[in-house]
Structures are given as structure tokens and as C-alpha cells.
Scaffold this motif. Structure first.
Motif, short mmCIF file in Angstrom:
data_model
loop_
_atom_site.label_atom_id
_atom_site.label_comp_id
_atom_site.label_asym_id
_atom_site.label_seq_id
_atom_site.Cartn_x
_atom_site.Cartn_y
_atom_site.Cartn_z
N ALA A 140 92.56 -28.63 -41.83
CA ALA A 140 92.86 -27.69 -42.90
C ALA A 140 93.38 -26.35 -42.39
CB ALA A 140 91.62 -27.47 -43.77
N LEU A 141 93.46 -26.25 -41.06
CA LEU A 141 93.89 -24.98 -40.47
C LEU A 141 95.34 -25.04 -40.02
CD1 LEU A 141 91.01 -24.05 -40.62
CD2 LEU A 141 90.97 -23.72 -38.14
N ALA A 142 96.02 -23.92 -40.15
CA ALA A 142 97.38 -23.82 -39.62
C ALA A 142 97.32 -23.82 -38.10
CB ALA A 142 98.04 -22.54 -40.13
N PRO A 143 98.38 -24.30 -37.45
CA PRO A 143 98.40 -24.39 -35.99
C PRO A 143 98.03 -23.09 -35.30
CG PRO A 143 100.29 -25.50 -36.89
CD PRO A 143 99.60 -24.89 -38.05
N ASP A 144 98.53 -21.96 -35.81
CA ASP A 144 98.20 -20.70 -35.14
C ASP A 144 96.73 -20.32 -35.39
OD1 ASP A 144 98.85 -20.38 -37.82
OD2 ASP A 144 99.21 -18.23 -37.56
N GLN A 145 96.19 -20.80 -36.50
CA GLN A 145 94.77 -20.55 -36.76
C GLN A 145 93.90 -21.33 -35.79
OE1 GLN A 145 94.58 -21.44 -41.07
NE2 GLN A 145 93.52 -19.48 -41.30
N VAL A 146 94.32 -22.56 -35.53
CA VAL A 146 93.59 -23.39 -34.57
C VAL A 146 93.63 -22.73 -33.19
CG1 VAL A 146 93.47 -25.62 -33.41
CG2 VAL A 146 94.11 -25.50 -35.82
N ALA A 147 94.80 -22.26 -32.82
CA ALA A 147 94.95 -21.61 -31.52
C ALA A 147 94.04 -20.38 -31.44
CB ALA A 147 96.40 -21.21 -31.29
N ALA A 148 94.02 -19.61 -32.50
CA ALA A 148 93.19 -18.40 -32.52
C ALA A 148 91.71 -18.76 -32.44
CB ALA A 148 93.46 -17.59 -33.78
N LEU A 149 91.34 -19.82 -33.16
CA LEU A 149 89.95 -20.29 -33.14
C LEU A 149 89.56 -20.72 -31.73
CD1 LEU A 149 87.31 -21.17 -34.56
CD2 LEU A 149 88.41 -23.37 -35.05
N ASP A 160 84.36 -42.32 -16.55
CA ASP A 160 85.06 -43.06 -17.59
C ASP A 160 84.39 -42.84 -18.95
OD1 ASP A 160 87.12 -45.06 -18.25
OD2 ASP A 160 85.39 -46.29 -18.82
N LEU A 161 83.07 -42.89 -18.95
CA LEU A 161 82.30 -42.67 -20.17
C LEU A 161 82.55 -41.27 -20.72
CD1 LEU A 161 80.67 -44.93 -21.28
CD2 LEU A 161 78.63 -44.06 -20.13
N LEU A 162 82.56 -40.32 -19.81
CA LEU A 162 82.78 -38.93 -20.21
C LEU A 162 84.17 -38.75 -20.81
CD1 LEU A 162 81.32 -36.28 -20.31
CD2 LEU A 162 82.08 -35.78 -17.99
N ASP A 163 85.13 -39.45 -20.22
CA ASP A 163 86.49 -39.41 -20.75
C ASP A 163 86.54 -39.96 -22.16
OD1 ASP A 163 88.15 -38.18 -18.94
OD2 ASP A 163 88.40 -39.98 -17.70
N LYS A 164 85.82 -41.05 -22.38
CA LYS A 164 85.80 -41.64 -23.72
C LYS A 164 85.19 -40.66 -24.71
CE LYS A 164 85.77 -46.63 -22.84
NZ LYS A 164 85.90 -46.83 -21.39
N CYS A 165 84.15 -39.97 -24.29
CA CYS A 165 83.51 -38.98 -25.16
C CYS A 165 84.48 -37.84 -25.48
CB CYS A 165 82.25 -38.42 -24.51
SG CYS A 165 80.91 -39.60 -24.38
N ALA A 166 85.23 -37.43 -24.47
CA ALA A 166 86.20 -36.36 -24.68
C ALA A 166 87.26 -36.80 -25.68
CB ALA A 166 86.84 -35.96 -23.35
N THR A 167 87.66 -38.05 -25.58
CA THR A 167 88.64 -38.58 -26.53
C THR A 167 88.10 -38.56 -27.95
OG1 THR A 167 89.58 -40.02 -24.83
CG2 THR A 167 90.04 -40.58 -27.12
N GLU A 168 86.85 -38.96 -28.10
CA GLU A 168 86.19 -38.91 -29.41
C GLU A 168 86.17 -37.48 -29.94
OE1 GLU A 168 85.41 -41.48 -31.01
OE2 GLU A 168 84.76 -43.09 -29.67
N ALA A 169 85.85 -36.55 -29.05
CA ALA A 169 85.75 -35.15 -29.45
C ALA A 169 87.11 -34.61 -29.90
CB ALA A 169 85.21 -34.31 -28.30
N ARG A 170 88.15 -35.02 -29.18
CA ARG A 170 89.48 -34.56 -29.56
C ARG A 170 89.90 -35.14 -30.91
NH1 ARG A 170 90.38 -34.81 -23.87
NH2 ARG A 170 90.90 -37.00 -24.02
N ALA A 171 89.50 -36.38 -31.15
CA ALA A 171 89.78 -36.99 -32.45
C ALA A 171 89.06 -36.24 -33.56
CB ALA A 171 89.37 -38.46 -32.45
N LEU A 172 87.80 -35.89 -33.29
CA LEU A 172 87.03 -35.11 -34.26
C LEU A 172 87.67 -33.75 -34.49
CD1 LEU A 172 83.18 -35.61 -33.69
CD2 LEU A 172 84.52 -35.96 -35.77
N ASP A 173 88.19 -33.16 -33.41
CA ASP A 173 88.87 -31.87 -33.54
C ASP A 173 90.00 -31.96 -34.55
OD1 ASP A 173 87.26 -30.68 -31.68
OD2 ASP A 173 88.92 -29.82 -30.52
N GLU A 174 90.75 -33.03 -34.46
CA GLU A 174 91.86 -33.24 -35.39
C GLU A 174 91.38 -33.19 -36.83
OE1 GLU A 174 95.18 -33.94 -34.84
OE2 GLU A 174 95.03 -33.66 -32.66
#
Lengths: 148, 148
Positions: free
Chosen positions: B125-134, B106-120
DNA sequence: GTGAATCATTCAAACTCTGAACGATTCTGA
DNA sequence: TCAGAATCGTTCAGAGTTTGAATGATTCAC
């Protein structure tokens, strides 16, 4: 029917990958510059200096995101290496203005060469257009974050 | 008629960018998980555990690229949090087998959620295809380096 | 001019991580 | 079977890095 909870796991995030790959890249770079008696932060300081004059060591510390007291010891070491010169600002004699010496620029060039060599190794598994896309994306992220 | 010496400067290298952006990402992530009383390495340990069973703490240390003695203290803390369980391997009673508890997952899931939020935020500033390429490029680099 | 603010520097301390012990357990080969 | 070597987890002292609180020198504001 994988990833029951929200989308992909932690290792798939950009943040996680940047963190782990960044640590790896930093370690490898650190090994390379050991020969020059430099640590990563020394190169960081020199890089900031090479990009434009720093008004003061405090200015430098702010740009590096580090405590002013750390800049002192980093600059001390760079000064003993002859890579950097400390000059009191005549306009404000509290300030120490740091400038790269010719030797400092030379050292920084050598570090850049090491980094480019590491780039080759690191990106060897990527297609040329993938490398270009990676560089472009990282460049945007760096600019966005106010990094050099 | 710029860059007189060999090609581009240090800040333009992938290694430099990975290093600086990785440090930034790590710091930001560290702030986010402070709430859960976790440090980055704790999450690293849990991530390795979540990817497959570790034979022993030494095995874990090897996978994390860290000293076995550090795994002890990391596991100690995770155990007090109830995120991890230490069980002596009946087959080899020298070994402590670490497993994620439900709370750990559960804790790890919460961390993953935080990470995904940070990803956003990070990739805003990147275009969707740039994010995909990255993502694709980082994924290849991670795999190549044997990282999760 | 005087007090507040800013700068570089020093220094003690916090934090992270490692490597060398050590005891417990298992493995090896005679 | 059993003695010595090897492996595991743990503890602990210490190295390395970074910070924050002093301090003294200088400048700024009024």
C-alpha cells in the motif's frame, strides 16, 4: 560481489526490522507502565475501548486478536484498578459492556505521555523529515492491517 | 478542538505502531517458517551466527538478549535439524562454538526469501519512495539500538 | 416452547522463558 | 604448584502468558 543468493539478507527486510524493533519498543514501554500496575495488553484493551464502544467482551477479544478468556482476566485487573467498568447490557443480559472510567482515561493519557517520551528517545537519531516519513509510513501500514 | 490533553493519542506514537506492527509481522513470519520446523528465535540465532562468529553460547545469548539456558535449547533443536554445528573450542574447552552448516545457511536463505515475500505484501500500500524512506528510517533505528 | 446458538467465566494445560543449581574447565595469585 | 574463584554449558523446576475446552446463564429461531 556480495549477496550471491537473491538480494539482501534477512536483517535488511522490513519484516525483520519491524519484529526486532517492535519487540524492543514493547519491552521498553512495558517497563514504563510497570509503575501503573499495567501490562502492554491492558493498555491495548483500554486503547480499543477509547476508540469506540465495544459491543461485548467477545467483540473486544476479536478486535484485539486474542482469546475471550484472556479479555476476562485483563478486564478483571483493570476493574480492580478502577480503570474500567463492567455493565450488563440491558438489551442482552449475556453481554458485559466495558467502559473506560475517568480514571481509566487518565491512566491511558499517562501511558500516551510515556509513549511520546519514548518516541523522543527512539527517534533521536533521525532527522525531522525522516521521523515524519516514518510516522506516515507506519500509519499507512497500520491502517492497511486494520490496526488502531 | 480535538485532543484536549497533550497532543496525539497513544495509537499515533511510533512506539505503539512499532509494537503492534512488529507483533503482526512476527506472527506472520512465524507462520511462514513453520514449514521448516523453525521458530522466530531459531532464525534469530542463525541470523546472529551468519553475521559473524560467536565466541561462545553466552556471547550468543548476550547478543540475542536472552538467557544462556534458552540458547541451549534453541541450539539443540537447530543441531538436530543439521543447521548448526557444536564444536568445543580447543583453546577453551568450556566453550561450545556454534557454526552454521551449509544446510543452516540454506535454511536461512529460505527464511530471507519468505521475509522478502512478506515485505512485498506488507508494503504493497506504500509508494516506492515511501518504502525507501521506511527502510532507511528503520535501518537507522536498528543501528542505533545495536540490532542486526 | 424447545433446541440451538451466544455470551462470560473458570480451569487445566501448552508454551516460552528465566534463574538457580551443578559439573567441568580455566584463571588467579600466593 | 596448587587451592579457590570465576566462567561455561547444561539441566531442571517454576514463573508468566495465552489458549481451548468445559459450564452456566441468557437469547434466538422456528
Amino acid at each position: 560481489m556480495d549477496d550471491v543468493k537473491g538480494s539482501a539478507g534477512l536483517p535488511a527486510t522490513v519484516v525483520f526490522r519491524l519484529g526486532t524493533l517492535g519487540a524492543l519498543a514493547g519491552d521498553r514501554f512495558a517497563e514504563k507502565i510497570e509503575v501503573y500496575d499495567l501490562k502492554v495488553k491492558h493498555v491495548g484493551l483500554m486503547t480499543v475501548l477509547s476508540l469506540g464502544p465495544a459491543v461485548s467482551q467477545q467483540d473486544l477479544a476479536a478486535k484485539m486478536g486474542v482469546a475471550p478468556s484472556l479479555v476476562v482476566s485483563l478486564a478483571d485487573h483493570l476493574e480492580t484498578l478502577g480503570a474500567v467498568q463492567r455493565v450488563r447490557d440491558p438489551q442482552d443480559r449475556r453481554r458485559q459492556v466495558l467502559t473506560l472510567t475517568a480514571h481509566g482515561r487518565d491512566l491511558l493519557d499517562k501511558c500516551a505521555t510515556e509513549a511520546r517520551a519514548l518516541d523522543e528517545e527512539f527517534t533521536a537519531a533521525l532527522a525531522p523529515d525522516q521521523v515524519a516519513a516514518l510516522r506516515q509510513a507506519l500509519s499507512v501500514l497500520s491502517a492497511e492491517a486494520g490496526l488502531p
